[in-house]
Structure formats: C-alpha cells, structure tokens
Scaffold this motif. Sequence first.
Motif, PDB file in Angstrom:
ATOM      1  N   ALA A  31     116.826-139.437  14.070  1.00  0.00           N
ATOM      2  CA  ALA A  31     116.799-138.324  13.666  1.00  0.00           C
ATOM      3  C   ALA A  31     117.980-137.690  13.794  1.00  0.00           C
ATOM      4  O   ALA A  31     117.475-136.961  13.100  1.00  0.00           O
ATOM      5  CB  ALA A  31     115.424-138.126  14.590  1.00  0.00           C
ATOM      6  N   THR A  32     118.496-137.823  15.400  1.00  0.00           N
ATOM      7  CA  THR A  32     119.714-136.476  15.135  1.00  0.00           C
ATOM      8  C   THR A  32     120.430-137.029  14.394  1.00  0.00           C
ATOM      9  O   THR A  32     120.965-136.573  13.294  1.00  0.00           O
ATOM     10  CB  THR A  32     120.182-137.364  16.010  1.00  0.00           C
ATOM     11  OG1 THR A  32     119.273-137.649  17.102  1.00  0.00           O
ATOM     12  CG2 THR A  32     121.288-136.218  16.454  1.00  0.00           C
ATOM     13  N   LEU A  33     120.479-138.898  13.564  1.00  0.00           N
ATOM     14  CA  LEU A  33     121.582-139.364  12.698  1.00  0.00           C
ATOM     15  C   LEU A  33     121.371-138.535  11.366  1.00  0.00           C
ATOM     16  O   LEU A  33     121.977-137.991  10.060  1.00  0.00           O
ATOM     17  CB  LEU A  33     122.013-140.328  12.773  1.00  0.00           C
ATOM     18  CG  LEU A  33     123.128-141.394  13.940  1.00  0.00           C
ATOM     19  CD1 LEU A  33     122.349-142.962  13.459  1.00  0.00           C
ATOM     20  CD2 LEU A  33     124.089-140.509  14.002  1.00  0.00           C
ATOM     21  N   PHE A  34     119.842-139.135  10.727  1.00  0.00           N
ATOM     22  CA  PHE A  34     119.316-138.398   9.619  1.00  0.00           C
ATOM     23  C   PHE A  34     118.201-137.114   9.095  1.00  0.00           C
ATOM     24  O   PHE A  34     118.099-137.162   8.422  1.00  0.00           O
ATOM     25  CB  PHE A  34     118.562-140.341   9.258  1.00  0.00           C
ATOM     26  CG  PHE A  34     119.460-141.486   9.596  1.00  0.00           C
ATOM     27  CD1 PHE A  34     120.297-141.381   8.602  1.00  0.00           C
ATOM     28  CD2 PHE A  34     119.423-142.138  10.256  1.00  0.00           C
ATOM     29  CE1 PHE A  34     121.611-142.842   8.629  1.00  0.00           C
ATOM     30  CE2 PHE A  34     119.748-143.060  10.084  1.00  0.00           C
ATOM     31  CZ  PHE A  34     121.178-143.623   9.561  1.00  0.00           C
ATOM     32  N   GLY A  35     118.060-136.870  10.295  1.00  0.00           N
ATOM     33  CA  GLY A  35     117.687-135.900  10.313  1.00  0.00           C
ATOM     34  C   GLY A  35     115.682-136.230  10.765  1.00  0.00           C
ATOM     35  O   GLY A  35     114.906-136.758  10.392  1.00  0.00           O
ATOM     36  N   THR A  36     115.330-135.273  11.319  1.00  0.00           N
ATOM     37  CA  THR A  36     114.247-135.009  12.116  1.00  0.00           C
ATOM     38  C   THR A  36     112.642-135.081  10.853  1.00  0.00           C
ATOM     39  O   THR A  36     113.015-133.936  10.047  1.00  0.00           O
ATOM     40  CB  THR A  36     113.689-134.110  12.606  1.00  0.00           C
ATOM     41  OG1 THR A  36     114.071-134.134  14.060  1.00  0.00           O
ATOM     42  CG2 THR A  36     111.984-134.444  14.188  1.00  0.00           C
ATOM     43  N   GLY A  37     112.079-136.057  10.740  1.00  0.00           N
ATOM     44  CA  GLY A  37     110.638-135.869   9.772  1.00  0.00           C
ATOM     45  C   GLY A  37     111.873-136.092   7.972  1.00  0.00           C
ATOM     46  O   GLY A  37     111.275-136.767   7.163  1.00  0.00           O
ATOM     47  N   SER A  38     112.532-137.140   7.887  1.00  0.00           N
ATOM     48  CA  SER A  38     113.393-136.906   6.839  1.00  0.00           C
ATOM     49  C   SER A  38     112.975-138.271   6.257  1.00  0.00           C
ATOM     50  O   SER A  38     112.773-139.383   6.905  1.00  0.00           O
ATOM     51  CB  SER A  38     114.889-137.280   6.535  1.00  0.00           C
ATOM     52  OG  SER A  38     115.705-138.084   7.072  1.00  0.00           O
ATOM     53  N   LEU A  39     113.084-138.395   5.106  1.00  0.00           N
ATOM     54  CA  LEU A  39     112.992-139.900   4.312  1.00  0.00           C
ATOM     55  C   LEU A  39     114.099-141.185   4.191  1.00  0.00           C
ATOM     56  O   LEU A  39     113.302-142.054   4.810  1.00  0.00           O
ATOM     57  CB  LEU A  39     112.948-139.869   2.795  1.00  0.00           C
ATOM     58  CG  LEU A  39     112.805-141.117   2.150  1.00  0.00           C
ATOM     59  CD1 LEU A  39     111.770-141.263   2.571  1.00  0.00           C
ATOM     60  CD2 LEU A  39     112.817-140.882   0.457  1.00  0.00           C
ATOM     61  N   LEU A  40     114.852-140.158   5.244  1.00  0.00           N
ATOM     62  CA  LEU A  40     115.886-141.769   5.163  1.00  0.00           C
ATOM     63  C   LEU A  40     115.466-142.289   6.628  1.00  0.00           C
ATOM     64  O   LEU A  40     114.798-143.308   6.972  1.00  0.00           O
ATOM     65  CB  LEU A  40     117.351-141.214   5.600  1.00  0.00           C
ATOM     66  CG  LEU A  40     117.816-142.648   5.743  1.00  0.00           C
ATOM     67  CD1 LEU A  40     117.974-143.916   4.416  1.00  0.00           C
ATOM     68  CD2 LEU A  40     119.436-141.737   5.842  1.00  0.00           C
ATOM     69  N   THR A  41     114.550-141.471   7.519  1.00  0.00           N
ATOM     70  CA  THR A  41     114.746-141.498   9.182  1.00  0.00           C
ATOM     71  C   THR A  41     113.250-142.199   9.123  1.00  0.00           C
ATOM     72  O   THR A  41     112.915-143.492  10.015  1.00  0.00           O
ATOM     73  CB  THR A  41     114.332-140.142   9.377  1.00  0.00           C
ATOM     74  OG1 THR A  41     114.991-139.490  10.141  1.00  0.00           O
ATOM     75  CG2 THR A  41     113.774-140.410  10.714  1.00  0.00           C
ATOM     76  N   ARG A  42     112.150-142.086   7.906  1.00  0.00           N
ATOM     77  CA  ARG A  42     110.927-143.189   8.088  1.00  0.00           C
ATOM     78  C   ARG A  42     111.575-144.443   8.179  1.00  0.00           C
ATOM     79  O   ARG A  42     110.747-144.984   7.624  1.00  0.00           O
ATOM     80  CB  ARG A  42     109.802-142.110   7.218  1.00  0.00           C
ATOM     81  CG  ARG A  42     109.206-140.677   7.630  1.00  0.00           C
ATOM     82  CD  ARG A  42     109.091-139.736   7.168  1.00  0.00           C
ATOM     83  NE  ARG A  42     107.717-140.788   6.302  1.00  0.00           N
ATOM     84  CZ  ARG A  42     107.030-140.378   4.936  1.00  0.00           C
ATOM     85  NH1 ARG A  42     107.647-138.974   4.531  1.00  0.00           N
ATOM     86  NH2 ARG A  42     106.057-140.752   4.881  1.00  0.00           N
ATOM     87  N   VAL A  43     112.353-144.518   6.591  1.00  0.00           N
ATOM     88  CA  VAL A  43     112.664-145.375   6.173  1.00  0.00           C
ATOM     89  C   VAL A  43     113.016-146.449   7.091  1.00  0.00           C
ATOM     90  O   VAL A  43     112.967-147.859   7.670  1.00  0.00           O
ATOM     91  CB  VAL A  43     113.649-145.612   5.105  1.00  0.00           C
ATOM     92  CG1 VAL A  43     114.261-147.132   4.142  1.00  0.00           C
ATOM     93  CG2 VAL A  43     112.652-144.510   3.371  1.00  0.00           C
TER      94      VAL A  43
END
Length: 73
Positions: A31-43
């Motif tokens: 989440a720190t690298l890709f953003g909390t709740g972002s699409l990339l984090t979810r992927v």
Amino acid sequence: MKLLTIVTLALVIVGGLNWGLVGLFGVDLVATLFGTGSLLTRVVYGLVGLSAVWQLVPFAQSLGTADTLAAHR
C-alpha cells in the motif's frame, strides 16, 4: 508450468513478507508503494491470493510424496 509455480511462489513470499511487516511494524509496504486502496494495490493483493491457491497443488503433492516415502521405510 514450472515457471508459473516459481512466479507464484515468489508472490506468496512477497505477500508473507508484507504481512510480517504489517504485524511487526504496522507498515503495509504494498500500500505504501502503490497507494492505499489503489487499483494496482488491489491487483497485487489479488495476484498474491491467487498465487497462494496455485501453491496448494505442489504443497499437496509434496505431502503425498512424504507419506509415500515414509510408508516405504
């Protein structure tokens, strides 16, 4: 097939390390690298989860092999 097993094992390890960081330090690296709740984090989380399901097959096979070896001893 072997490449897929290696890639999924690597993702399971990444997921385990991430959970270790969450548990020990309260830091969610994904989440720190890709953003909390972002699409990339979810992927990434989804791929780690699917990788864990994929790794059940070699895990089950290794348990079967261990039982077979123990029976022959």
